[in-house]
Write a protein that holds these residues in place. Structure first.
Motif, PDB file in Angstrom:
ATOM      1  N   PHE A  24       0.834  -1.210   0.000  1.00  0.00           N
ATOM      2  CA  PHE A  24       0.000   0.000   0.000  1.00  0.00           C
ATOM      3  C   PHE A  24       0.871   1.264   0.000  1.00  0.00           C
ATOM      4  N   PHE A  25       2.023   1.175   0.672  1.00  0.00           N
ATOM      5  CA  PHE A  25       2.978   2.287   0.667  1.00  0.00           C
ATOM      6  C   PHE A  25       3.418   2.584  -0.758  1.00  0.00           C
ATOM      7  N   ALA A  26       3.720   1.529  -1.498  1.00  0.00           N
ATOM      8  CA  ALA A  26       4.167   1.720  -2.877  1.00  0.00           C
ATOM      9  C   ALA A  26       3.038   2.299  -3.730  1.00  0.00           C
ATOM     10  N   LEU A  27       1.831   1.759  -3.568  1.00  0.00           N
ATOM     11  CA  LEU A  27       0.706   2.265  -4.360  1.00  0.00           C
ATOM     12  C   LEU A  27       0.439   3.732  -4.057  1.00  0.00           C
ATOM     13  N   ALA A  28       0.409   4.063  -2.750  1.00  0.00           N
ATOM     14  CA  ALA A  28       0.152   5.456  -2.370  1.00  0.00           C
ATOM     15  C   ALA A  28       1.299   6.342  -2.832  1.00  0.00           C
ATOM     16  N   GLY A  29       2.509   5.785  -2.889  1.00  0.00           N
ATOM     17  CA  GLY A  29       3.655   6.534  -3.395  1.00  0.00           C
ATOM     18  C   GLY A  29       3.512   6.834  -4.877  1.00  0.00           C
ATOM     19  N   VAL A  30       2.975   5.877  -5.629  1.00  0.00           N
ATOM     20  CA  VAL A  30       2.744   6.113  -7.055  1.00  0.00           C
ATOM     21  C   VAL A  30       1.747   7.265  -7.233  1.00  0.00           C
ATOM     22  N   LEU A  31       0.716   7.281  -6.380  1.00  0.00           N
ATOM     23  CA  LEU A  31      -0.238   8.389  -6.469  1.00  0.00           C
ATOM     24  C   LEU A  31       0.462   9.721  -6.234  1.00  0.00           C
ATOM     25  N   ALA A  32       1.400   9.735  -5.260  1.00  0.00           N
ATOM     26  CA  ALA A  32       2.134  10.965  -4.971  1.00  0.00           C
ATOM     27  C   ALA A  32       2.970  11.382  -6.173  1.00  0.00           C
ATOM     28  N   LEU A  33       3.587  10.398  -6.837  1.00  0.00           N
ATOM     29  CA  LEU A  33       4.393  10.725  -8.020  1.00  0.00           C
ATOM     30  C   LEU A  33       3.521  11.347  -9.110  1.00  0.00           C
ATOM     31  N   LEU A  34       2.328  10.801  -9.289  1.00  0.00           N
ATOM     32  CA  LEU A  34       1.420  11.371 -10.289  1.00  0.00           C
ATOM     33  C   LEU A  34       1.108  12.829  -9.957  1.00  0.00           C
ATOM     34  N   TYR A  37      -8.112  -5.853   7.758  1.00  0.00           N
ATOM     35  CA  TYR A  37      -7.214  -4.840   7.223  1.00  0.00           C
ATOM     36  C   TYR A  37      -7.110  -4.971   5.704  1.00  0.00           C
ATOM     37  N   LEU A  38      -6.935  -6.188   5.239  1.00  0.00           N
ATOM     38  CA  LEU A  38      -6.843  -6.397   3.797  1.00  0.00           C
ATOM     39  C   LEU A  38      -8.137  -5.954   3.113  1.00  0.00           C
ATOM     40  N   GLY A  39      -9.270  -6.280   3.742  1.00  0.00           N
ATOM     41  CA  GLY A  39     -10.559  -5.867   3.179  1.00  0.00           C
ATOM     42  C   GLY A  39     -10.656  -4.358   3.053  1.00  0.00           C
ATOM     43  N   ALA A  40     -10.174  -3.635   4.064  1.00  0.00           N
ATOM     44  CA  ALA A  40     -10.228  -2.175   4.030  1.00  0.00           C
ATOM     45  C   ALA A  40      -9.368  -1.645   2.887  1.00  0.00           C
ATOM     46  N   GLY A  41      -8.199  -2.241   2.691  1.00  0.00           N
ATOM     47  CA  GLY A  41      -7.323  -1.789   1.618  1.00  0.00           C
ATOM     48  C   GLY A  41      -7.944  -2.016   0.245  1.00  0.00           C
ATOM     49  N   ILE A  42      -8.579  -3.175   0.091  1.00  0.00           N
ATOM     50  CA  ILE A  42      -9.221  -3.470  -1.193  1.00  0.00           C
ATOM     51  C   ILE A  42     -10.376  -2.499  -1.426  1.00  0.00           C
ATOM     52  N   LEU A  43     -11.098  -2.164  -0.350  1.00  0.00           N
ATOM     53  CA  LEU A  43     -12.221  -1.229  -0.496  1.00  0.00           C
ATOM     54  C   LEU A  43     -11.719   0.128  -0.988  1.00  0.00           C
ATOM     55  N   LEU A  44     -10.634   0.630  -0.399  1.00  0.00           N
ATOM     56  CA  LEU A  44     -10.148   1.962  -0.777  1.00  0.00           C
ATOM     57  C   LEU A  44      -9.625   1.971  -2.207  1.00  0.00           C
ATOM     58  N   LEU A  89     -17.610  -7.422   3.900  1.00  0.00           N
ATOM     59  CA  LEU A  89     -18.678  -7.340   2.905  1.00  0.00           C
ATOM     60  C   LEU A  89     -19.813  -6.447   3.397  1.00  0.00           C
ATOM     61  N   SER A  90     -20.136  -6.538   4.695  1.00  0.00           N
ATOM     62  CA  SER A  90     -21.214  -5.696   5.227  1.00  0.00           C
ATOM     63  C   SER A  90     -20.849  -4.223   5.095  1.00  0.00           C
ATOM     64  N   PHE A  91     -19.589  -3.905   5.412  1.00  0.00           N
ATOM     65  CA  PHE A  91     -19.188  -2.504   5.329  1.00  0.00           C
ATOM     66  C   PHE A  91     -19.215  -2.028   3.877  1.00  0.00           C
ATOM     67  N   THR A  92     -18.818  -2.917   2.967  1.00  0.00           N
ATOM     68  CA  THR A  92     -18.895  -2.545   1.558  1.00  0.00           C
ATOM     69  C   THR A  92     -20.358  -2.339   1.164  1.00  0.00           C
ATOM     70  N   GLY A  93     -21.239  -3.194   1.672  1.00  0.00           N
ATOM     71  CA  GLY A  93     -22.661  -3.023   1.402  1.00  0.00           C
ATOM     72  C   GLY A  93     -23.186  -1.718   1.965  1.00  0.00           C
ATOM     73  N   LEU A  94     -22.649  -1.321   3.125  1.00  0.00           N
ATOM     74  CA  LEU A  94     -23.120  -0.099   3.773  1.00  0.00           C
ATOM     75  C   LEU A  94     -22.763   1.148   2.979  1.00  0.00           C
ATOM     76  N   VAL A  95     -21.779   1.032   2.082  1.00  0.00           N
ATOM     77  CA  VAL A  95     -21.483   2.171   1.213  1.00  0.00           C
ATOM     78  C   VAL A  95     -22.743   2.528   0.425  1.00  0.00           C
ATOM     79  N   PHE A  96     -23.554   1.508   0.122  1.00  0.00           N
ATOM     80  CA  PHE A  96     -24.708   1.734  -0.741  1.00  0.00           C
ATOM     81  C   PHE A  96     -26.038   1.694   0.011  1.00  0.00           C
ATOM     82  N   ARG A  97     -26.205   0.756   0.938  1.00  0.00           N
ATOM     83  CA  ARG A  97     -27.517   0.551   1.554  1.00  0.00           C
ATOM     84  C   ARG A  97     -27.392   0.364   3.056  1.00  0.00           C
ATOM     85  N   ALA A  98     -28.294   0.991   3.815  1.00  0.00           N
ATOM     86  CA  ALA A  98     -28.277   0.869   5.270  1.00  0.00           C
ATOM     87  C   ALA A  98     -28.610  -0.545   5.730  1.00  0.00           C
TER      88      ALA A  98
END
Lengths: 647, 249
Positions: A58-68, A136-143, A603-612
């Protein structure tokens, strides 16, 4: 020399030091193999390393965003990236760096090293750790999934309302942010509970609090801070989500119905300022360990260092309003928070002097880890100094939301956390692999990163003073900012090369590095008292501890612990203060339910992005998973002397 | 120096610290699970405290608290929450506390019995397991089932409390906060009740083992916490708006 007979499937008495003993311990600690073992593992070393590796990705990915972003800002009126994408880039960059990289990587280091350093076989609640990692992995995939799907959050990593509220951020971008943050903090809390309990209850006999390694102290204080700080962000981001969710529509931050946008800022910064110390204090632990190891003498001022950690933790909860100096707050309150913000420099200063004194009075070997630490000292000093400047209301009011703040926070976080982290990864690399990283590449690496960091971020001080606001996607040529921005972009390139070099060094050394032997740094802490990499059970016999640096101070005839059941996963619980042996404590085995529960929560938290409605359904299914997770098996429900159930 | 550089090569003559005589379980703060439980409750205490702080923080924005509801007919100048359901729920929770104390004590007694039975050597526990685990469990199970049912009753009463608030969560910030406070606490009550019923099943099946005795003391701590927190929230939601003047300068 034989312990009392134990009825178990291995059966029979055990002779201390025999092959039979080793085989039975190995059998008791062996987990399931294959995909099942991979998904359900409860080994703190496996999960700790997974946290570290995932966080570095994730550090590398976020670093790529910074480079952009840096490419876009390299020249005025650049057309490389438009404002909409740019907003998603800086928000995702900040969010990923804070929530997915900095805190998890520090916790990963703690999860790997704390049980080894306190001399036990695993963390106190092994299944909880498994749960924590998958969340933690789920949160990273969500973002990052959100960013790829063009629902990347775009209101800044601190997500101020009303901008982040339903009125000004329609769509689901900020819902991704708020649920991802809550998800990752549950993970963080779970790991913190494990670290605190392991430190308090599973230390080797003799390791009283006054003998605890400084690294363990730093992890303990950090985990305790997490327990107090993370509920604030979980509560405030849940409230934000409820304000935003269709068919819920609360008004916590909605001024029209009596809500208060400043409530968000208070709750967020009550979490987010301590968060900075949650990232920094583990780094302090790395620095102390590396300085002591390199100087080949015990730390100067151990009590002062421990008190400094505790003082930082306490004061860290009293400085959050300095992020809000430009909001209408009473002046008296601002004065108090200025004082607290100035005061927090003192414990850090105490530690600086202790490190310098340790190096000065020792026989320092300037190996790569120490070079990282020296670079840290210089850079963090600059970041600390600009922090003291920002504590002043008068200065803060001028430079708030400008590049000066961007410069400050990167000096503090890259200099204060990433440098010590890379030093620590170099230092403990032989623990994980049995081989040393290349010293020569390491020295080049430090030089490259040191130059890169200063070229990137020092000009930002000047840009901020010249009036360049943060979070702008471009600027006009007439501002005169182009030269310094170009310099910053070149510096970012150097930083990127530095990170790539580090990864290359790690990859090369994995096979070609010099063999490390049992204790390559002649260090005094217990993680070097076992193989590299350590076996599943860490120590064949748990050690006893006779000083702060057991490998230096233990007498040659220091006793080893015997009499634990060799046919089950039994560890020794000791008393909180003195670490006197108290009782035998059996750890849980692998189970499908922690990873399944984590999957359902994610999965529930991902669902909550859309529906209560995802909330009640998710709660019920998670409840079922937790019930089965904790369902006592007959062997575990009965007294701790029946044989362990086999997996 | 480096006495433990290679424990595998430790000669057999190395002195040992034999821990085989130590008990197989501790209780209270001797037990790691107690610390896990305590930290969980600390996390929840922080959550509740910040929610209470939020309530007090937004309250300052209003001249009259709870804010009047004027967008409906007839308008409510002071929509105070109904005392009856809230107080009834409080009484049920206090009754639960009494029953929880009884279970807590029974569990502690049994833990002490386990300790005595496993002296002088803890391995002796195995022989007596059946007898001691299943001795006098019926009253404990009955009390736990009672607690569970009373907890579910308190949860039902909570729904009457929601109705008695005279404000919906999406009316204004007062509604959002009181619904959140009551809702969060409902979650604690429901969890504790379900856990108590599950634990009753486990005691019925496995008997009051040493491990389950420890678990029951932890469950008791969770109930004490849930009830103590409620007393604060009850005062905040139901009484603070009554004892402070409705209109501030």
């Amino acid at each position: 020399m034989s312990a009392e007979p134990r009825s178990a499937f291995g059966g029979g008495p055990v002779v201390v030091g025999s092959d039979d003993e080793r085989m039975r311990i190995e059998r008791a600690w062996r987990g399931p193999r294959g995909i099942r073992g991979w998904l359900t593992t409860t080994d703190h070393k496996e999960i700790g390393l997974r946290f570290i590796v995932t966080a570095m990705v994730f550090f590398a990915l976020a670093g790529v965003l910074a480079l952009l972003m840096r490419l876009q800002l390299a020249r005025p009126q650049n057309g490389f990236i438009g404002p909409d994408v740019y907003d998603q880039l800086f928000t995702t960059h900040g969010t990923a760096m804070m929530f997915l990289f900095a805190v998890p990587v520090m916790q990963g280091m703690g999860l790997y090293l704390v049980p080894l350093m306190v001399g036990t076989r695993n963390v106190a609640f092994p299944r909880l750790l498994n749960f924590s990692y998958w969340l933690y992995l789920g949160a990273g995939i969500l973002l990052f999934g959100g960013l790829i799907a063009n629902v990347g959050p775009d209101a800044g990593w601190f997500s101020y309302v009303p901008l982040a509220g339903p009125e000004f951020s329609p769509g689901h971008r900020m819902d991704v942010w708020s649920w991802m943050v809550t998800l990752v903090e549950i993970s963080s809390l779970a790991s913190a509970v494990d670290i605190v309990t392991t430190v308090l209850k599973l230390r080797a006999p003799g390791m009283s609090l006054a003998r605890m390694p400084l690294f363990v102290w730093s992890q303990f204080v950090t985990a305790s801070m997490i327990l107090f700080a993370m509920p604030a962000i979980m509560l405030s981001s849940t409230m934000l989500s409820m304000d935003r969710l269709a068919k819920v529509g609360t008004h916590f931050y909605n001024m029209a119905e009596g809500g208060d946008p400043l409530l968000w800022q208070h709750l967020f910064w009550f979490f987010a300022h301590p968060e900075v110390y949650i990232i920094f204090l583990p780094a302090v632990g790395f620095v102390s360990t590396i300085v002591v190891g390199a100087s080949r003498r015990p730390a100067v001022g151990y009590p002062a260092m421990v008190l400094a950690l505790l003082a930082t933790a306490f004061i860290g909860f009293g400085v959050w309003v300095h992020h809000m100096f430009v909001t209408p707050l009473p002046e008296l309150g601002q004065g108090m928070f200025t004082a607290a913000s100035l005061m927090i420099a003192l414990p850090t200063g105490v530690q600086f002097f202790c490190w310098i004194a340790t190096l000065w009075s020792g026989r320092p070997r300037f190996t790569a880890p120490l070079l990282y630490v020296l670079a840290f000292m210089v850079v963090f000093l600059i970041g600390g100094a600009s922090g003291v400047m920002l504590a002043s209301v008068a200065i803060d009011s001028q430079v708030t939301d400008s590049y000066f703040v961007v410069a400050h926070l990167h000096y503090v976080l890259v200099g204060g956390a990433v440098f010590p982290l890379l030093g620590a990864l170099t230092y403990w690399y032989p623990k994980w692999t049995g081989r040393l990283m290349s010293e020569r590449l390491g020295a080049w690496n430090v030089a490259l990163l040191f130059v890169g960091l200063n070229v990137t971020f020092f000009p930002m001080h000047t840009l901020g003073l010249a009036g360049m606001p943060r979070r702008v996607y471009t600027y006009l040529p007439s501002t005169g900012w182009q030269g310094l921005n170009l310099a910053a972009t070149i510096g970012a390139g150097l930083l990127a090369i530095g990170v790539i070099l580090f990864v290359a060094n790690a990859a090369w050394s994995r096979r070609r590095g010099a063999l490390a032997g049992p204790n390559p740094w002649d260090a005094g802490t217990l993680e070097w008292a076992t193989d590299s990499p350590p076996p599943r059970y860490n120590f064949l016999h748990l050690p006893t501890v006779w000083g702060r640096e057991p490998l230096w101070e233990n007498p040659p005839d220091a006793p080893i612990v015997t009499g634990l059941d060799v046919d089950s996963r039994e560890v020794l619980a000791t008393t909180v203060q003195d670490a006197a042996p108290d009782h035998r404590y059996r750890l849980s085995h692998e189970s499908w339910w922690p990873p399944l529960a984590a999957l359902v929560v994610a999965l529930s938290f991902t669902g909550l992005v859309f529906r209560a409605w995802a909330a009640p359904w998710g709660a019920v299914i998670v409840g079922v998973c937790l019930t089965l997770w904790f369902w006592p098996r007959r062997s575990h429900a009965s007294s701790s002397h029946s044989p362990p159930a086999r997996d | 120096m480096e006495a433990h550089a290679h424990p595998e090569e430790t000669p057999h003559e190395t002195p040992t610290l034999d821990v085989s005589h130590l008990p197989g379980s501790g209780i209270d703060d001797r037990h790691p699970a107690w610390w896990g439980n305590a930290q969980l409750l600390l996390i929840e205490t922080m959550t509740v405290a910040l929610l209470v702080a939020s309530y007090l923080y937004v309250r300052k924005n209003f001249g009259s608290w709870p804010p009047p509801r004027v967008n409906e007919f007839p308008p409510l100048a002071r929509p105070l929450p109904d005392l009856l359901p809230g107080t009834a729920g409080t009484i049920v929770l206090l009754l639960i506390a009494v029953a929880v104390i009884a279970v807590d004590r029974a569990a502690r007694r049994r833990f002490a019995e386990w300790e005595r039975a496993t002296e002088p050597h803890p391995a002796a526990a195995e022989n007596q397991e059946g007898a001691l685990a299943h001795r006098r469990t019926a009253p404990v199970i009955a009390t736990m089932v009672g607690i569970g049912i009373a907890g579910l009753a308190a949860s039902l009463i909570r729904f009457a409390e929601f109705r008695g608030l005279h404000v919906s969560w999406d009316d204004n910030v007062h509604g959002s906060l009181v619904w959140s406070i009551l809702g969060l606490h409902l979650f604690y009550v429901l969890t504790s009740a379900v856990e108590t019923l599950l634990a009753a099943v486990w005691v019925g099946r496995y008997g009051l083992t040493q491990k389950l005795s420890v678990d029951l003391t932890l469950l008791a701590i969770m109930w004490y916490w849930t009830i103590a927190v409620w007393l604060v929230l009850y005062g905040l939601v139901y009484w603070l708006p009554r004892v402070t003047p409705g209109v501030s300068p």
